[in-house]
Design a protein around this motif. Structure first.
Motif, PDB file in Angstrom:
ATOM      1  N   ASP A 240       0.865  -1.177   0.000  1.00  0.00           N
ATOM      2  CA  ASP A 240       0.000   0.000   0.000  1.00  0.00           C
ATOM      3  C   ASP A 240       0.901   1.226   0.000  1.00  0.00           C
ATOM      4  O   ASP A 240       1.785   1.363   0.852  1.00  0.00           O
ATOM      5  N   ALA A 241       0.704   2.102  -0.972  1.00  0.00           N
ATOM      6  CA  ALA A 241       1.592   3.257  -1.148  1.00  0.00           C
ATOM      7  C   ALA A 241       0.783   4.497  -1.476  1.00  0.00           C
ATOM      8  O   ALA A 241      -0.422   4.421  -1.732  1.00  0.00           O
ATOM      9  N   THR A 242       1.467   5.645  -1.460  1.00  0.00           N
ATOM     10  CA  THR A 242       0.822   6.925  -1.744  1.00  0.00           C
ATOM     11  C   THR A 242       1.648   7.682  -2.775  1.00  0.00           C
ATOM     12  O   THR A 242       2.881   7.775  -2.654  1.00  0.00           O
ATOM     13  N   ILE A 243       1.001   8.198  -3.814  1.00  0.00           N
ATOM     14  CA  ILE A 243       1.696   9.003  -4.813  1.00  0.00           C
ATOM     15  C   ILE A 243       2.150  10.311  -4.162  1.00  0.00           C
ATOM     16  O   ILE A 243       1.341  11.056  -3.615  1.00  0.00           O
ATOM     17  N   ALA A 258       5.740   2.506   3.618  1.00  0.00           N
ATOM     18  CA  ALA A 258       6.429   2.415   4.908  1.00  0.00           C
ATOM     19  C   ALA A 258       7.733   1.649   4.710  1.00  0.00           C
ATOM     20  O   ALA A 258       7.731   0.434   4.618  1.00  0.00           O
ATOM     21  N   GLY A 259       8.833   2.366   4.587  1.00  0.00           N
ATOM     22  CA  GLY A 259      10.122   1.712   4.372  1.00  0.00           C
ATOM     23  C   GLY A 259      10.893   2.277   3.198  1.00  0.00           C
ATOM     24  O   GLY A 259      12.034   1.879   2.960  1.00  0.00           O
ATOM     25  N   GLY A 260      10.297   3.223   2.449  1.00  0.00           N
ATOM     26  CA  GLY A 260      11.032   3.803   1.332  1.00  0.00           C
ATOM     27  C   GLY A 260      10.096   4.315   0.249  1.00  0.00           C
ATOM     28  O   GLY A 260       8.930   4.627   0.505  1.00  0.00           O
ATOM     29  N   HIS A 261      10.599   4.381  -0.963  1.00  0.00           N
ATOM     30  CA  HIS A 261       9.775   4.807  -2.093  1.00  0.00           C
ATOM     31  C   HIS A 261      10.229   4.085  -3.352  1.00  0.00           C
ATOM     32  O   HIS A 261      11.352   3.577  -3.435  1.00  0.00           O
ATOM     33  N   LEU A 262       9.332   4.027  -4.318  1.00  0.00           N
ATOM     34  CA  LEU A 262       9.593   3.395  -5.600  1.00  0.00           C
ATOM     35  C   LEU A 262       9.075   4.309  -6.709  1.00  0.00           C
ATOM     36  O   LEU A 262       8.038   4.956  -6.566  1.00  0.00           O
TER      37      LEU A 262
END
Length: 359
Positions: A240-243, A258-262
């Motif tokens: 689950d991520a957020t732009i 939670a833990g970084g970005h891609l």
């Protein structure tokens, strides 16, 4: 029964088939019952609904439906059941189909309004149409809305997309996501589609031969090195991520988790602040002992090796990693694990070759 959530315990025989389950499921969100055809998913759902006669226990958020002293018939269980076939009344308009159950619920017991159901399922512009004028996806959306308008305490869905073509499945998916995110009641969703489960589920129950072989939050189950059947080739994790950023020059967007970005390819319609769900496959993550910047892979993340296990194929290993507290899987040759001397507890660099938006 004193605990919230769903308690479902059944140990019974149906001819040569035995159902033996003991489940404590979340009291909200979407739980997927997943497994091969014939594994017992629909039988379990029918037992929960009271459609199948079986000894056992069924309790939904402290409301006991079945146990030692009670066994409510199906019409006294406050649930809604959505089948593969929509079974709309062909002589009634969409609006009158929706009102059929809604008007039978006393006003003071209505938990979901007519406007809410039509908004969540995108039906406002279809209310005057007859069922024969609807597409397969539209008919299924009407069937789901009609079920919700009975104000159930539990929504059961038995492979609701199996009769639809691929375009109709893609059309209805956002509406199912809206239900998952907005409904205050639990949803149980039967499927044998890994794509549907990856996109929709919060919690997953894996079944085989009438028994539960794995259960837990989707991210936790999919991040296990002991990959359950159905996910072996597409082993990987769901995030689950957020732009958080768009790079219009390179047509990319950044997704924080939670833990970084891609970074992933920018898709039309994605907006800053929007929540999304990503899939990163184990085969798309390679590992390095140090940060490698002179290569083409752009997503580089430090992570700690959590576990190493033998994979489903000879000569390969599955490495479980943690970026912060977020788990990832990397499928490597066992020779590569040995050559790099990778061991639990080490810090390594994940090189993520591909990130997919789950849609």
């Amino acid at each position: 029964m004193g605990t919230s959530g769903i308690q479902a315990r059944f140990a019974c025989h149906f001819g040569a088939f035995t159902l033996d389950v003991d489940l404590n499921l979340p009291g909200s969100g979407l739980t997927a019952l997943f497994g091969h055809s014939g594994c017992g998913k629909t039988t379990l759902l029918r037992c929960m609904a009271g459609l199948q006669t079986a000894d056992g226990v069924m309790c939904v958020n402290r409301d006991e439906w079945q146990g030692e002293r009670v066994n409510r018939p199906v019409h006294q269980r406050p649930l809604a059941y959505v089948f593969q076939e929509t079974s709309l009344f062909p002589h009634l308009s969409v609006k009158r189909n929706l009102m059929y159950g809604y008007k039978r619920i006393p006003k003071n017991e209505r938990k979901i309004s007519f406007d809410q159901a039509t908004e969540w399922l995108g039906l406002s512009h279809l209310l005057e149409r007859m069922p024969v004028k609807l597409s397969g996806g539209e008919r299924q959306r009407v069937a789901i809305a009609r079920a919700l308008l009975t104000s159930p305490k539990l929504l059961l869905m038995d492979e609701p997309l199996s009769a639809l073509d691929q375009n109709s499945k893609q059309e209805i998916m956002p509406y199912l996501e809206a239900l998952r995110d907005n409904l205050a009641i639990p949803m149980l969703y039967v499927s044998h589609s890994t794509a549907e489960v990856a996109r929709l589920a919060d919690y997953i129950v894996m079944m085989d031969k009438g028994r539960v072989v794995a259960e837990g939050p989707l991210q936790q189950i999919m991040a296990s090195t002991d990959q359950p059947f159905g996910f072996e080739e597409d082993a990987g994790v769901i995030l689950d991520a957020t732009i958080s950023e768009r790079d219009d020059q390179w047509h990319l967007c950044r997704a924080d988790f939670a833990g970084g970005h891609l970074w992933l390819r920018a898709v039309e319609g994605l907006k800053i602040g929007q929540g999304i769900r990503l899939q990163v496959l184990a085969r798309d993550i390679s590992l390095a002992r140090s940060q490698q910047t002179d290569q083409s892979i752009q997503n580089l993340l430090p992570a700690k090796v959590d576990e190493i296990a033998s994979d489903v194929s000879p000569g390969t290993s599955m490495v479980r990693l943690l970026a912060g507290q977020t788990p990832f899987l990397s499928r490597l040759t066992t020779r590569a694990v040995h050559t790099l001397a990778i061991e639990p507890g080490q810090t390594v660099w994940m090189q993520v070759k591909s990130v997919a938006l789950v849609n």
